[in-house]
Design a protein around this motif. Structure first.
Motif, PDB file in Angstrom:
ATOM      1  N   ILE A 176     -20.477   6.366 -13.767  1.00  0.00           N
ATOM      2  CA  ILE A 176     -19.750   8.058 -14.333  1.00  0.00           C
ATOM      3  C   ILE A 176     -18.914   8.873 -13.363  1.00  0.00           C
ATOM      4  O   ILE A 176     -19.454   8.773 -11.854  1.00  0.00           O
ATOM      5  CB  ILE A 176     -21.608   8.790 -14.614  1.00  0.00           C
ATOM      6  CG1 ILE A 176     -22.311   7.979 -15.610  1.00  0.00           C
ATOM      7  CG2 ILE A 176     -20.858   9.492 -15.198  1.00  0.00           C
ATOM      8  CD1 ILE A 176     -22.984   7.978 -15.678  1.00  0.00           C
ATOM      9  N   ILE A 177     -17.792   9.482 -13.813  1.00  0.00           N
ATOM     10  CA  ILE A 177     -16.752  10.195 -12.991  1.00  0.00           C
ATOM     11  C   ILE A 177     -16.638  11.192 -13.562  1.00  0.00           C
ATOM     12  O   ILE A 177     -16.558  12.235 -14.638  1.00  0.00           O
ATOM     13  CB  ILE A 177     -16.006   9.419 -13.341  1.00  0.00           C
ATOM     14  CG1 ILE A 177     -15.693   8.331 -12.806  1.00  0.00           C
ATOM     15  CG2 ILE A 177     -14.909  10.538 -12.651  1.00  0.00           C
ATOM     16  CD1 ILE A 177     -14.243   7.518 -13.230  1.00  0.00           C
ATOM     17  N   ASP A 178     -17.395  12.169 -13.116  1.00  0.00           N
ATOM     18  CA  ASP A 178     -17.609  13.614 -13.348  1.00  0.00           C
ATOM     19  C   ASP A 178     -16.126  14.082 -12.971  1.00  0.00           C
ATOM     20  O   ASP A 178     -15.329  14.396 -11.596  1.00  0.00           O
ATOM     21  CB  ASP A 178     -18.713  14.316 -12.179  1.00  0.00           C
ATOM     22  CG  ASP A 178     -18.679  16.082 -12.748  1.00  0.00           C
ATOM     23  OD1 ASP A 178     -17.860  16.448 -13.654  1.00  0.00           O
ATOM     24  OD2 ASP A 178     -20.041  16.652 -12.647  1.00  0.00           O
ATOM     25  N   SER A 179     -15.162  14.815 -13.706  1.00  0.00           N
ATOM     26  CA  SER A 179     -13.812  15.320 -13.916  1.00  0.00           C
ATOM     27  C   SER A 179     -13.579  16.839 -14.086  1.00  0.00           C
ATOM     28  O   SER A 179     -12.633  17.543 -14.600  1.00  0.00           O
ATOM     29  CB  SER A 179     -12.777  14.677 -14.672  1.00  0.00           C
ATOM     30  OG  SER A 179     -13.381  14.835 -16.235  1.00  0.00           O
ATOM     31  N   SER A 180     -14.569  17.374 -13.633  1.00  0.00           N
ATOM     32  CA  SER A 180     -14.954  18.873 -14.329  1.00  0.00           C
ATOM     33  C   SER A 180     -14.053  19.864 -13.072  1.00  0.00           C
ATOM     34  O   SER A 180     -14.706  20.944 -13.220  1.00  0.00           O
ATOM     35  CB  SER A 180     -16.383  19.710 -14.716  1.00  0.00           C
ATOM     36  OG  SER A 180     -16.915  19.113 -13.259  1.00  0.00           O
ATOM     37  N   GLY A 181     -13.929  19.148 -11.840  1.00  0.00           N
ATOM     38  CA  GLY A 181     -13.370  19.387 -10.893  1.00  0.00           C
ATOM     39  C   GLY A 181     -11.901  20.114 -10.432  1.00  0.00           C
ATOM     40  O   GLY A 181     -11.676  19.466 -11.569  1.00  0.00           O
ATOM     41  N   LYS A 182     -11.651  20.170  -9.744  1.00  0.00           N
ATOM     42  CA  LYS A 182      -9.805  19.769  -9.499  1.00  0.00           C
ATOM     43  C   LYS A 182      -9.364  18.631  -9.444  1.00  0.00           C
ATOM     44  O   LYS A 182     -10.113  17.149  -9.349  1.00  0.00           O
ATOM     45  CB  LYS A 182      -9.782  20.187  -8.227  1.00  0.00           C
ATOM     46  CG  LYS A 182      -9.816  22.027  -7.980  1.00  0.00           C
ATOM     47  CD  LYS A 182      -9.388  22.432  -6.489  1.00  0.00           C
ATOM     48  CE  LYS A 182      -9.450  23.918  -6.286  1.00  0.00           C
ATOM     49  NZ  LYS A 182      -9.026  23.564  -4.989  1.00  0.00           N
ATOM     50  N   ILE A 183      -7.721  18.449 -10.397  1.00  0.00           N
ATOM     51  CA  ILE A 183      -7.105  16.930 -10.246  1.00  0.00           C
ATOM     52  C   ILE A 183      -7.523  15.573  -8.847  1.00  0.00           C
ATOM     53  O   ILE A 183      -8.217  14.719  -8.795  1.00  0.00           O
ATOM     54  CB  ILE A 183      -6.380  16.892 -10.430  1.00  0.00           C
ATOM     55  CG1 ILE A 183      -6.114  17.726 -12.140  1.00  0.00           C
ATOM     56  CG2 ILE A 183      -5.738  15.264 -10.930  1.00  0.00           C
ATOM     57  CD1 ILE A 183      -4.557  17.537 -13.220  1.00  0.00           C
ATOM     58  N   SER A 184      -7.674  16.966  -7.778  1.00  0.00           N
ATOM     59  CA  SER A 184      -7.534  16.153  -6.556  1.00  0.00           C
ATOM     60  C   SER A 184      -8.284  15.433  -6.507  1.00  0.00           C
ATOM     61  O   SER A 184      -8.971  14.416  -6.004  1.00  0.00           O
ATOM     62  CB  SER A 184      -6.849  17.092  -5.848  1.00  0.00           C
ATOM     63  OG  SER A 184      -7.417  17.904  -5.545  1.00  0.00           O
ATOM     64  N   GLU A 185      -9.832  15.720  -6.849  1.00  0.00           N
ATOM     65  CA  GLU A 185     -11.306  15.549  -7.090  1.00  0.00           C
ATOM     66  C   GLU A 185     -12.050  14.393  -7.125  1.00  0.00           C
ATOM     67  O   GLU A 185     -11.960  13.803  -6.811  1.00  0.00           O
ATOM     68  CB  GLU A 185     -12.314  17.126  -7.105  1.00  0.00           C
ATOM     69  CG  GLU A 185     -11.478  18.096  -6.057  1.00  0.00           C
ATOM     70  CD  GLU A 185     -12.203  19.515  -6.683  1.00  0.00           C
ATOM     71  OE1 GLU A 185     -12.921  20.018  -5.318  1.00  0.00           O
ATOM     72  OE2 GLU A 185     -13.100  19.516  -7.010  1.00  0.00           O
ATOM     73  N   THR A 186     -11.078  14.934  -8.765  1.00  0.00           N
ATOM     74  CA  THR A 186     -11.460  13.561  -9.555  1.00  0.00           C
ATOM     75  C   THR A 186     -10.997  12.449  -9.279  1.00  0.00           C
ATOM     76  O   THR A 186     -11.214  11.094  -9.211  1.00  0.00           O
ATOM     77  CB  THR A 186     -10.911  13.818 -10.980  1.00  0.00           C
ATOM     78  OG1 THR A 186     -11.255  14.894 -11.608  1.00  0.00           O
ATOM     79  CG2 THR A 186     -11.092  12.322 -12.022  1.00  0.00           C
TER      80      THR A 186
END
Length: 203
Positions: A176-186
């Protein structure tokens, strides 16, 4: 041998961001939405099937499919959504699997092949070594839909309710990838996952 990874998510979950990063890293990707657009182009098999089933109301003056108008219908009408899904399922599924076979036969790089399919779980797609789910909290989905599509909160919630809840989809996911943060964090999370599957492949 190439690992085949199914990639899915929910509306406004950030899946496009994940796909963009994977492409930038040179990973082959089959984009189901792009396949659908090609099949829905004038003269294509889906174009003709939708015209016959739903009529010319959902096409513009140039004869192009009005995807937003058709989307408004299927997200507000369960019967229409089921009808469209049945109509599209066989045609799209066959094309996607044909493309997978072609890519696997010619790609000798050993890199994982990603199949980006929004309805991967709902429509029972199979043949994956792993399933990656891109997920965010519902409040983030609502904010993104309202900003991106200029919708009201009620409209955004209706779009989300028309899909399988991300919480339910998590039961089927390998990672599971949580992409709720910044694009760089994802992107960093994806980079770590890619390292992980490369290490596992060498074992």
């Amino acid at each position: 041998m190439n690992k085949v990874i199914g990639l899915t998510g929910g509306i406004a979950s950030g899946k496009s961001t994940v796909v963009d990063f994977l492409r930038s890293q040179g990973y082959p990707i089959i984009d189901a939405d792009q396949v659908v657009r090609e099949l829905q182009a004038p003269g294509g098999p889906l174009y003709q099937a939708i015209m016959q089933e739903f009529g010319g109301t959902y096409f513009d003056e140039k004869g192009l499919l009005n995807r937003r108008k058709l989307g408004d219908l299927v997200f507000s009408d369960d019967e229409a959504r089921a009808k469209l899904a049945d109509l599209q399922n066989h045609i799209i599924r066959q094309e996607i699997y044909d493309r997978r076979k072609a890519l696997l036969s010619k790609d000798k790089s050993g890199k994982a092949l990603f199949m980006d399919i929004p309805l991967l779980i709902e429509q029972g797609y199979d043949g994956f070594d792993e399933i990656w789910l891109v997920a965010v909290p519902e409040e983030v989905q609502i904010e993104r839909i309202m900003a991106r599509d200029k919708m009201t909160e009620a409209e955004a919630k209706a779009r989300i309710r028309a899909q399988m809840p991300l919480l339910e989809k998590k039961k089927y996911a390998t990672r599971i990838i949580d992409s709720s943060g910044k694009i760089s964090e994802t992107n960093e999370k994806i980079r770590e996952l890619l390292k992980t599957i490369e290490i596992e492949k060498r074992k």
